[in-house]
Design a protein around this motif. Structure first.
Motif, PDB file in Angstrom:
ATOM      1  N   PRO A 176     -49.606 -17.462  48.634  1.00 14.58           N
ATOM      2  CA  PRO A 176     -48.475 -16.790  49.040  1.00 14.58           C
ATOM      3  C   PRO A 176     -48.523 -16.448  47.641  1.00 14.58           C
ATOM      4  CG  PRO A 176     -47.982 -18.839  49.417  1.00 14.58           C
ATOM      5  CD  PRO A 176     -49.314 -18.870  49.585  1.00 14.58           C
ATOM      6  N   ALA A 177     -48.474 -17.336  46.407  1.00 13.05           N
ATOM      7  CA  ALA A 177     -48.209 -16.407  44.797  1.00 13.05           C
ATOM      8  C   ALA A 177     -49.372 -15.858  44.498  1.00 13.05           C
ATOM      9  CB  ALA A 177     -48.543 -17.766  43.875  1.00 13.05           C
ATOM     10  N   ALA A 178     -50.574 -15.652  44.989  1.00 12.24           N
ATOM     11  CA  ALA A 178     -51.001 -14.500  44.623  1.00 12.24           C
ATOM     12  C   ALA A 178     -50.435 -13.181  45.224  1.00 12.24           C
ATOM     13  CB  ALA A 178     -52.709 -14.934  45.124  1.00 12.24           C
ATOM     14  N   TRP A 179     -49.955 -13.578  46.523  1.00 10.95           N
ATOM     15  CA  TRP A 179     -49.934 -12.305  47.161  1.00 10.95           C
ATOM     16  C   TRP A 179     -48.213 -11.995  46.705  1.00 10.95           C
ATOM     17  CZ3 TRP A 179     -51.189 -15.459  52.225  1.00 10.95           C
ATOM     18  CH2 TRP A 179     -52.291 -14.941  52.178  1.00 10.95           C
ATOM     19  N   THR A 180     -47.688 -12.414  46.193  1.00  6.22           N
ATOM     20  CA  THR A 180     -46.396 -12.228  45.706  1.00  6.22           C
ATOM     21  C   THR A 180     -46.557 -11.589  45.129  1.00  6.22           C
ATOM     22  OG1 THR A 180     -45.884 -14.391  44.996  1.00  6.22           O
ATOM     23  CG2 THR A 180     -44.867 -13.949  47.717  1.00  6.22           C
ATOM     24  N   THR A 181     -47.336 -12.020  44.056  1.00  6.67           N
ATOM     25  CA  THR A 181     -47.333 -10.995  42.286  1.00  6.67           C
ATOM     26  C   THR A 181     -47.971  -9.332  42.811  1.00  6.67           C
ATOM     27  OG1 THR A 181     -47.443 -13.307  41.562  1.00  6.67           O
ATOM     28  CG2 THR A 181     -49.072 -11.902  39.655  1.00  6.67           C
ATOM     29  N   HIS A 182     -49.337  -9.683  43.432  1.00  4.41           N
ATOM     30  CA  HIS A 182     -49.171  -8.755  43.716  1.00  4.41           C
ATOM     31  C   HIS A 182     -48.495  -7.393  44.468  1.00  4.41           C
ATOM     32  CE1 HIS A 182     -52.468  -5.458  45.199  1.00  4.41           C
ATOM     33  NE2 HIS A 182     -51.708  -5.296  45.897  1.00  4.41           N
ATOM     34  N   LEU A 183     -47.788  -8.084  45.541  1.00  4.30           N
ATOM     35  CA  LEU A 183     -46.023  -6.758  45.316  1.00  4.30           C
ATOM     36  C   LEU A 183     -45.427  -6.716  44.759  1.00  4.30           C
ATOM     37  CD1 LEU A 183     -45.021  -6.225  48.178  1.00  4.30           C
ATOM     38  CD2 LEU A 183     -44.052  -8.002  48.234  1.00  4.30           C
ATOM     39  N   PHE A 184     -45.370  -7.641  43.473  1.00  2.00           N
ATOM     40  CA  PHE A 184     -43.765  -7.023  42.287  1.00  2.00           C
ATOM     41  C   PHE A 184     -44.888  -6.400  42.218  1.00  2.00           C
ATOM     42  CE2 PHE A 184     -43.172  -8.468  38.200  1.00  2.00           C
ATOM     43  CZ  PHE A 184     -41.619  -7.386  38.008  1.00  2.00           C
ATOM     44  N   THR A 185     -45.923  -6.332  41.194  1.00  2.00           N
ATOM     45  CA  THR A 185     -46.788  -5.565  41.042  1.00  2.00           C
ATOM     46  C   THR A 185     -46.937  -4.354  40.916  1.00  2.00           C
ATOM     47  OG1 THR A 185     -47.919  -7.115  39.158  1.00  2.00           O
ATOM     48  CG2 THR A 185     -48.728  -5.469  39.045  1.00  2.00           C
ATOM     49  N   ALA A 186     -47.407  -3.983  42.153  1.00  2.00           N
ATOM     50  CA  ALA A 186     -46.926  -2.758  43.470  1.00  2.00           C
ATOM     51  C   ALA A 186     -46.153  -1.882  43.174  1.00  2.00           C
ATOM     52  CB  ALA A 186     -47.655  -3.359  44.520  1.00  2.00           C
ATOM     53  N   ARG A 187     -44.578  -2.986  43.295  1.00  2.00           N
ATOM     54  CA  ARG A 187     -43.297  -2.140  44.285  1.00  2.00           C
ATOM     55  C   ARG A 187     -42.692  -2.043  41.994  1.00  2.00           C
ATOM     56  NH1 ARG A 187     -41.210  -3.939  47.778  1.00  2.00           N
ATOM     57  NH2 ARG A 187     -42.296  -3.292  49.759  1.00  2.00           N
ATOM     58  N   ALA A 188     -43.095  -3.036  40.951  1.00  2.00           N
ATOM     59  CA  ALA A 188     -42.708  -2.195  39.663  1.00  2.00           C
ATOM     60  C   ALA A 188     -43.665  -0.788  39.292  1.00  2.00           C
ATOM     61  CB  ALA A 188     -42.780  -3.535  38.774  1.00  2.00           C
ATOM     62  N   ARG A 189     -44.791  -0.809  39.355  1.00  2.00           N
ATOM     63  CA  ARG A 189     -45.250   0.794  39.593  1.00  2.00           C
ATOM     64  C   ARG A 189     -44.973   1.619  39.894  1.00  2.00           C
ATOM     65  NH1 ARG A 189     -51.681  -1.779  37.136  1.00  2.00           N
ATOM     66  NH2 ARG A 189     -50.783  -3.242  35.479  1.00  2.00           N
ATOM     67  N   ARG A 190     -44.505   1.647  41.496  1.00  2.00           N
ATOM     68  CA  ARG A 190     -44.523   2.468  41.945  1.00  2.00           C
ATOM     69  C   ARG A 190     -43.351   2.471  41.411  1.00  2.00           C
ATOM     70  NH1 ARG A 190     -46.199  -0.231  46.849  1.00  2.00           N
ATOM     71  NH2 ARG A 190     -47.791  -0.180  47.325  1.00  2.00           N
ATOM     72  N   ARG A 191     -42.249   2.100  40.968  1.00  2.00           N
ATOM     73  CA  ARG A 191     -40.638   2.817  40.037  1.00  2.00           C
ATOM     74  C   ARG A 191     -40.556   2.965  38.951  1.00  2.00           C
ATOM     75  NH1 ARG A 191     -36.015  -0.373  43.207  1.00  2.00           N
ATOM     76  NH2 ARG A 191     -37.388  -1.609  45.137  1.00  2.00           N
ATOM     77  N   LEU A 192     -41.906   3.352  38.174  1.00  2.00           N
ATOM     78  CA  LEU A 192     -41.994   4.295  37.579  1.00  2.00           C
ATOM     79  C   LEU A 192     -41.952   5.267  37.591  1.00  2.00           C
ATOM     80  CD1 LEU A 192     -44.149   2.113  34.905  1.00  2.00           C
ATOM     81  CD2 LEU A 192     -42.224   2.474  34.375  1.00  2.00           C
ATOM     82  N   SER A 193     -43.014   5.569  38.976  1.00  2.00           N
ATOM     83  CA  SER A 193     -42.411   7.319  38.869  1.00  2.00           C
ATOM     84  C   SER A 193     -40.823   7.658  39.100  1.00  2.00           C
ATOM     85  CB  SER A 193     -43.581   7.523  39.869  1.00  2.00           C
ATOM     86  OG  SER A 193     -43.769   6.607  41.512  1.00  2.00           O
ATOM     87  N   SER A 194     -41.045   6.629  40.151  1.00  2.00           N
ATOM     88  CA  SER A 194     -39.233   7.242  40.931  1.00  2.00           C
ATOM     89  C   SER A 194     -37.536   7.313  39.754  1.00  2.00           C
ATOM     90  CB  SER A 194     -38.697   6.645  41.665  1.00  2.00           C
ATOM     91  OG  SER A 194     -38.962   5.223  41.717  1.00  2.00           O
ATOM     92  N   SER A 195     -38.373   6.079  38.433  1.00  2.00           N
ATOM     93  CA  SER A 195     -37.284   5.827  37.745  1.00  2.00           C
ATOM     94  C   SER A 195     -36.765   7.053  36.796  1.00  2.00           C
ATOM     95  CB  SER A 195     -37.052   4.539  36.840  1.00  2.00           C
ATOM     96  OG  SER A 195     -37.321   3.289  37.548  1.00  2.00           O
ATOM     97  N   ARG A 196     -35.633   7.316  35.860  1.00  2.00           N
ATOM     98  CA  ARG A 196     -35.967   8.774  34.527  1.00  2.00           C
ATOM     99  C   ARG A 196     -34.565   7.920  33.758  1.00  2.00           C
ATOM    100  NH1 ARG A 196     -39.309  11.400  34.752  1.00  2.00           N
ATOM    101  NH2 ARG A 196     -38.175  12.140  33.254  1.00  2.00           N
ATOM    102  N   GLY A 197     -35.443   6.882  33.331  1.00  2.00           N
ATOM    103  CA  GLY A 197     -34.629   6.455  32.281  1.00  2.00           C
ATOM    104  C   GLY A 197     -35.287   4.767  32.349  1.00  2.00           C
TER     105      GLY A 197
END
Length: 371
Positions: free
Chosen positions: A208-229
């Motif tokens: 679960p540590a590896a899977w949740t880390t992967h989830l966080f990293t993927a979600r954070a990089r997706r937020r880069l595309s939708s954030s405007r600042g």
């Protein structure tokens, strides 16, 4: 501070094209970037904020990064902006974290079905096998660091903390009562009690540590595309971080309860949960390039546990009875007070640090980019 001074000069009324001056200073970053979002993260790492971007006639750092990306000549550069890269799905790397739990479970079975000298050999083989399994998980997949990145000197302190979960509380209580009368024999009822449920739970928690880390990293990089600042990105990623941490704690709680019931050992929930939280946050920070805080916090935590054990045995010296009074008071309040308190305070410290560092765009630069 030198960058800020140069920014002041480049954005002065006499500067004809301040963006061109910024591009000259950060040309290597702009040339290596595969999209404007990577430039935005790099600019943030150099101390450029949305407020600074306004002095370049841009509403935020992301807009400034888009202009910098467009100004850099590239052979065969497409006319549209390249979408941000996503975290690749590596099936083997996401299944590999199951290995430490499987090895540890087999080790517990081996220890429970051997005795005497055979158990000693089995324990040595189990330690080696488990070490290799954990090392493999930390070298490939979501919990790994880039090959060129410096390795944080935390392995020895991590081993101590896990070793304390296995043997520490038993030795501490024996020290208070006048023991131990012999070396550990690999059982829970010997001269030196062995508690295997916490270590098994932590080994199983690698998945679960590896899977949740992967989830966080993927979600954070997706937020880069939708954030405007930068502030918008930080505000959107912080809940993802806290949710990821809560999800890991939930999985670890279930594993601790299951292993304690399966091995018929007293529940070690407080100490094991705080230790798991500490190790998870430390690794999450290391994966994203923040190695100093985990090293310091793990060193202090392990040192506190060493001190607790040392004071108990030092109290046996003539005139030193008072040395063990604080530890005895803690253990009288709760049997797992020492690991719960030390790891709990350390985990809370890293959580505060992570909530400030990991929601930054610069924390999610692709491997190989300086932060």
């Amino acid at each position: 501070m030198s960058d800020l001074g140069e920014l002041d000069r480049s954005t002065s009324p006499g500067a004809a094209d301040p963006v061109k001056a910024l591009l000259h200073r950060h040309r290597d970053l702009c040339l290596r970037a595969v999209d404007p979002l990577e430039i935005a993260a790099g600019l943030e790492a150099h101390g450029i904020t949305d407020r600074t971007a306004a002095r370049f006639r841009h509403r935020d750092v992301f807009s400034l990064a888009e202009e910098l990306y467009a100004r850099v000549p590239r052979d065969g550069d497409p006319s549209h902006i390249v979408p941000p890269r996503v975290v690749p799905f590596d099936r083997a790397a996401l299944l590999l974290p199951l290995l430490p739990g499987a090895v540890c479970a087999a080790s517990v079975v081996a220890l429970r079905h051997t005795d005497g000298e055979t158990r000693l050999y089995a324990a040595a083989a189990c330690v080696i096998a488990l070490t290799l399994a954990v090392r493999a998980v930390l070298r490939r997949g979501p919990l790994s660091t880039p090959a060129h990145a410096p390795r944080p000197a935390t392995a020895s302190w991590t081993c101590w903390l896990i070793g304390y979960a296995l043997l520490g509380d038993g030795l501490l209580h024996l020290g208070i009562t006048g023991g131990p009368d012999g070396p550990p024999d690999g059982t829970s009822g010997g001269h030196w009690p062995l508690t295997t449920a916490p270590v098994l739970a932590l080994a199983l928690a690698c998945a679960p540590a590896a899977w949740t880390t992967h989830l966080f990293t993927a979600r954070a990089r997706r937020r880069l595309s939708s954030s405007r600042g930068l502030e918008d990105f930080t505000a959107s990623v912080r809940p993802v971080l806290l949710g990821t941490f809560a999800l890991f704690l939930l999985a670890l709680t279930v594993l601790i309860a299951a292993t304690s019931a399966l091995l018929d050992e007293p529940s070690a929930l407080p100490g094991t949960l705080t230790l798991g939280a500490l190790l998870f946050l430390a690794r999450l920070l290391v994966v994203h390039g923040f190695t100093h805080a985990p090293k310091v916090v793990l060193t202090i935590t392990a040192g506190a546990q060493v001190t607790a054990l040392a004071t108990v045995f030092a109290a046996r010296l003539p005139g030193c009875d008072a040395l063990s009074a604080p530890v005895e008071a803690l253990t009288a309040w709760h049997s797992a007070a020492v690991p719960s308190l030390t790891c709990g305070v350390a985990a809370l410290t890293l959580l505060v640090h992570a909530s400030r560092r990991l929601p930054r765009a610069s924390a999610h630069l692709p491997p190989g980019r300086a932060r």
